[in-house]
Scaffold this active site. Structure first.
Site, PDB file in Angstrom:
ATOM      1  N   ASP A   1     -13.684   5.219   1.908  1.00 28.09           N
ATOM      2  CA  ASP A   1     -14.030   4.471   3.126  1.00 28.09           C
ATOM      3  C   ASP A   1     -15.136   5.489   4.334  1.00 28.09           C
ATOM      4  O   ASP A   1     -15.631   4.819   4.914  1.00 28.09           O
ATOM      5  CB  ASP A   1     -12.810   4.196   3.995  1.00 28.09           C
TER       6      ASP A   1
ATOM      7  N   ALA B   1      -9.990  -0.256  -1.830  1.00 30.19           N
ATOM      8  CA  ALA B   1      -9.352   0.824  -2.392  1.00 30.19           C
ATOM      9  C   ALA B   1      -9.679   1.156  -4.022  1.00 30.19           C
ATOM     10  O   ALA B   1      -9.703   2.276  -4.241  1.00 30.19           O
ATOM     11  CB  ALA B   1      -7.947   0.652  -2.519  1.00 30.19           C
TER      12      ALA B   1
ATOM     13  N   ARG C   1      -1.790  -9.171  10.512  1.00 29.25           N
ATOM     14  CA  ARG C   1      -0.960  -8.911   9.259  1.00 29.25           C
ATOM     15  C   ARG C   1       0.522  -8.638   9.401  1.00 29.25           C
ATOM     16  O   ARG C   1       0.701  -8.029  10.446  1.00 29.25           O
ATOM     17  CB  ARG C   1      -1.805  -7.968   8.278  1.00 29.25           C
TER      18      ARG C   1
ATOM     19  N   ARG D   1       0.799  -1.165   0.118  1.00 28.91           N
ATOM     20  CA  ARG D   1      -0.072   0.102   0.076  1.00 28.91           C
ATOM     21  C   ARG D   1       0.788   1.217  -0.058  1.00 28.91           C
ATOM     22  O   ARG D   1       0.675   2.325  -0.803  1.00 28.91           O
ATOM     23  CB  ARG D   1      -0.893   0.043   1.313  1.00 28.91           C
TER      24      ARG D   1
HETATM   25  C1  FAD Z   1      -2.352   4.408   7.539  1.00 33.14           C
HETATM   26  C2  FAD Z   1      -3.260   3.332   6.685  1.00 33.14           C
HETATM   27  C3  FAD Z   1      -2.841   2.064   6.385  1.00 33.14           C
HETATM   28  C4  FAD Z   1      -3.685   1.322   5.697  1.00 33.14           C
HETATM   29  N1  FAD Z   1      -3.107  -0.005   5.138  1.00 33.14           N
HETATM   30  C5  FAD Z   1      -3.804  -0.874   4.561  1.00 33.14           C
HETATM   31  C6  FAD Z   1      -3.391  -1.945   4.109  1.00 33.14           C
HETATM   32  O1  FAD Z   1      -2.388  -2.627   4.370  1.00 33.14           O
HETATM   33  N2  FAD Z   1      -4.315  -2.880   3.254  1.00 33.14           N
HETATM   34  C7  FAD Z   1      -5.229  -2.530   2.773  1.00 33.14           C
HETATM   35  O2  FAD Z   1      -5.859  -3.138   1.955  1.00 33.14           O
HETATM   36  N3  FAD Z   1      -5.766  -1.211   3.130  1.00 33.14           N
HETATM   37  C8  FAD Z   1      -5.205  -0.286   3.973  1.00 33.14           C
HETATM   38  N4  FAD Z   1      -5.634   0.890   4.397  1.00 33.14           N
HETATM   39  C9  FAD Z   1      -7.270   1.323   3.902  1.00 33.14           C
HETATM   40  C10 FAD Z   1      -7.128   1.457   2.317  1.00 33.14           C
HETATM   41  O3  FAD Z   1      -6.123   2.589   2.214  1.00 33.14           O
HETATM   42  C11 FAD Z   1      -8.442   2.027   2.289  1.00 33.14           C
HETATM   43  O4  FAD Z   1      -9.507   1.163   2.457  1.00 33.14           O
HETATM   44  C12 FAD Z   1      -8.775   2.532   0.814  1.00 33.14           C
HETATM   45  O5  FAD Z   1      -7.634   2.624   0.319  1.00 33.14           O
HETATM   46  C13 FAD Z   1      -9.808   3.530   0.577  1.00 33.14           C
HETATM   47  O6  FAD Z   1      -9.031   4.598   1.005  1.00 33.14           O
HETATM   48  P1  FAD Z   1      -9.675   6.241   1.394  1.00 33.14           P
HETATM   49  O7  FAD Z   1      -8.892   7.221   0.907  1.00 33.14           O
HETATM   50  O8  FAD Z   1     -11.127   6.114   1.355  1.00 33.14           O
HETATM   51  O9  FAD Z   1      -9.417   6.350   2.768  1.00 33.14           O
HETATM   52  P2  FAD Z   1      -7.922   6.123   3.673  1.00 33.14           P
HETATM   53  O10 FAD Z   1      -6.843   5.201   3.034  1.00 33.14           O
HETATM   54  O11 FAD Z   1      -8.313   5.568   5.163  1.00 33.14           O
HETATM   55  O12 FAD Z   1      -7.530   7.720   3.686  1.00 33.14           O
HETATM   56  C14 FAD Z   1      -8.042   8.668   4.594  1.00 33.14           C
HETATM   57  C15 FAD Z   1      -7.080   9.973   4.680  1.00 33.14           C
HETATM   58  O13 FAD Z   1      -7.845  11.032   5.460  1.00 33.14           O
HETATM   59  C16 FAD Z   1      -7.028  11.441   6.096  1.00 33.14           C
HETATM   60  N5  FAD Z   1      -7.708  12.210   7.264  1.00 33.14           N
HETATM   61  C17 FAD Z   1      -8.727  11.503   8.006  1.00 33.14           C
HETATM   62  N6  FAD Z   1      -9.432  12.450   8.966  1.00 33.14           N
HETATM   63  C18 FAD Z   1      -8.862  13.839   8.414  1.00 33.14           C
HETATM   64  C19 FAD Z   1      -9.224  15.205   8.802  1.00 33.14           C
HETATM   65  N7  FAD Z   1      -9.944  15.274   9.733  1.00 33.14           N
HETATM   66  N8  FAD Z   1      -8.366  16.119   8.183  1.00 33.14           N
HETATM   67  C20 FAD Z   1      -7.855  15.908   7.278  1.00 33.14           C
HETATM   68  N9  FAD Z   1      -7.133  14.506   6.843  1.00 33.14           N
HETATM   69  C21 FAD Z   1      -8.001  13.608   7.354  1.00 33.14           C
HETATM   70  C22 FAD Z   1      -6.046  10.394   6.760  1.00 33.14           C
HETATM   71  O14 FAD Z   1      -4.823  10.769   7.439  1.00 33.14           O
HETATM   72  C23 FAD Z   1      -5.742   9.528   5.427  1.00 33.14           C
HETATM   73  O15 FAD Z   1      -4.613  10.006   4.928  1.00 33.14           O
HETATM   74  C24 FAD Z   1      -4.778   1.515   5.293  1.00 33.14           C
HETATM   75  C25 FAD Z   1      -5.404   2.887   5.625  1.00 33.14           C
HETATM   76  C26 FAD Z   1      -4.530   3.992   6.174  1.00 33.14           C
HETATM   77  C27 FAD Z   1      -4.909   5.317   6.369  1.00 33.14           C
END
Ligand code: FAD
Length: 411
Positions: free
Chosen positions: A308, A321, A189, A111
């Site tokens: 998410d 993702a 994991r 990731r």
């Molecule tokens: C640190 C981390 C590690 C992960 N590891 C894995 C993995 O190993 N395998 C896997 O399948 N999935 C993993 N995931 C989940 C996966 O990335 C997500 O399920 C998928 O990519 C959907 O992404 P998203 O952008 O909706 O959410 P996310 O990937 O959770 O991103 C959300 C982002 O919003 C930011 N954020 C949250 N609240 C605020 C706020 N109030 N103000 C500003 N910024 C904010 C967070 O810091 C983050 O960067 C991980 C997520 C994170 C955050």
């Protein structure tokens, strides 16, 4: 895995004059920002982290996301899957790797590493402004405008809240707070380099023949083990029942003794692989879930949830993702098509979310007699309606009809 920035990823449509603020620089937020940029909107990103860190371990993208990466000029590579019976270790089926299509590749990789490629594409190659170290606490919406409030004033016409499973924006959209729930499962994991695996003649086979992908399927648990980068890195995930209270946090350091205990009646190869894991690299990841939402759009239709924050996925869907990235494509295309911020259909993503439960239950309640007759029943579902979907083309095709329906329903 590279970003060459040369395909139609760098092509930008004419400016629309719409200002979009994206909250969160995960795959959902970065993807939405890239697509807003491609569609001619002015976009900036706000992210709470102070710097980009290589976080997480294995992540999967089906061809429906690979197709989007290809348009951005990001190339991905992948490989195939041996499914083992949990106790005897016998391989009941080798699920062949689908033919490689470079315009819609399938990808399993780290990731953090892929995130860095997408991050660089958004911020360096496309020049999308990103404001790190900005934790957004407040969203506002009033007649004709919406945004986030920062120390130096207000920002944005439209807010795309890609702030993950613990989203703050959900409250602004829903009007009430809903908490994440335990899914009843957690995942141990780990991701580590191959030295100890190579030193053991029993496990070296997984690392010295290129990349491998093996899964052991058993009662109420499954272990997936991959070697990556030509066998140099190893990653395993073990899904197991867990009712832990996840109110405050969902990722904890894991204990090797607990993992080995859970595997004591399984094929000894499972414990052998797990025993090569440095404990400092073991994570106990609680799988939280949220009920499907009645809407992802605020009352004034200017704050939208995506990824998410709107629809967390279980890993057994292998689509969390990918669906986050598809959301960004759909929203950015819809904003271009009419300059309005109306709702978009939600049925597809709910169906995709459910596959996380159906695959997990199919594996955890396997009828091994049926598998003996037909090993294909245990294969990881590769559903054409998910993988063949082209989010950009679909949004363009259905947009007019959806607007008609929404307008008729509102009048
Ligand atoms: C640190 C981390 C590690 C992960 N590891 C894995 C993995 O190993 N395998 C896997 O399948 N999935 C993993 N995931 C989940 C996966 O990335 C997500 O399920 C998928 O990519 C959907 O992404 P998203 O952008 O909706 O959410 P996310 O990937 O959770 O991103 C959300 C982002 O919003 C930011 N954020 C949250 N609240 C605020 C706020 N109030 N103000 C500003 N910024 C904010 C967070 O810091 C983050 O960067 C991980 C997520 C994170 C955050």
């Amino acid at each position: 895995m590279t970003s060459n920035g040369t395909s139609n990823g760098s092509t930008q449509r004419p400016k629309t004059g719409i200002k979009v603020v994206v909250v969160g620089a995960g795959f959902g937020g970065l993807g939405a920002a890239i697509e807003c940029h491609r569609n001619g909107h002015d976009v900036e990103i706000y992210e709470q982290f102070d710097e980009l860190k290589s976080l997480g371990d294995i992540i999967s993208f089906g061809p429906n996301a690979g197709r989007i990466f290809h348009r951005w000029g990001i190339d991905l590579r992948a490989y195939g899957f041996n499914i083992h019976k949990y106790d005897t270790g016998e391989i009941v089926i080798n699920q062949r790797t689908p033919e490689y299509d470079r315009t819609a590749p399938n990808f399993n990789g780290h990731r953090g590493e892929l995130h860095a490629v997408v991050y660089e594409h958004a911020t360096v190659e496309l020049g999308i402004p990103i404001h790190l170290g900005n934790k957004i606490r407040t969203y506002f919406e009033e007649e004709g405008k919406a945004g986030i409030i920062l120390e130096n004033g207000e920002k944005g016409d439209v807010v795309l809240a890609a702030d993950g499973v613990r989203s703050k924006a959900r409250k602004s959209v829903l009007g009430y707070e809903d908490k994440p729930k335990s899914s009843g499962y957690a995942v141990w994991r780990s991701w580590f380099t191959n030295e100890d695996m190579l030193a053991d003649p029993e496990t070296a086979q997984f690392c010295n023949n290129g990349d491998t992908f093996n899964g052991w399927i058993g009662p109420d648990m499954h272990l997936l083990f991959s070697t990556i980068k030509n066998g140099a890195d190893c990653c395993w995930v073990l899904t197991h029942p867990d009712e832990h209270d996840i109110d405050e946090s969902w990722s904890f350091p894991g204990k090797l003794t607990e993992v080995l205990d859970a595997l004591k009646d399984w094929d000894p190869m499972c414990s052998r692989i797990v025993s090569k894991t440095p404990e400092s690299r073991l994570v106990d990841w609680k799988l939280v879930y949220r009920d499907p939402l009645p809407t992802w759009v605020s009352p004034g239709a200017r704050i939208l949830l995506l990824g998410d924050s709107a629809h967390p996925f279980l890993p057994t869907s292998a689509q969390g993702a990918a669906q986050a990235i598809e959301d960004g494509v759909t929203i950015a295309t819809c904003l271009r098509l009419c300059g309005s911020k109306d709702n978009v259909p939600t049925a597809r993503v709910r169906e995709a979310q459910k596959t996380g439960e159906s695959t997990r239950d199919m594996w955890h309640k396997t009828d091994w007699d049926k598998v003996k007759d037909d090993p294909t029943v245990i294969q990881f579902p590769r559903l054409a309606w998910i993988f063949e979907h082209d989010a950009e083309r679909h949004a363009e095709e259905v947009y007019g009809e959806v607007v008609k329906q929404v307008t008729a329903a509102a009048s």
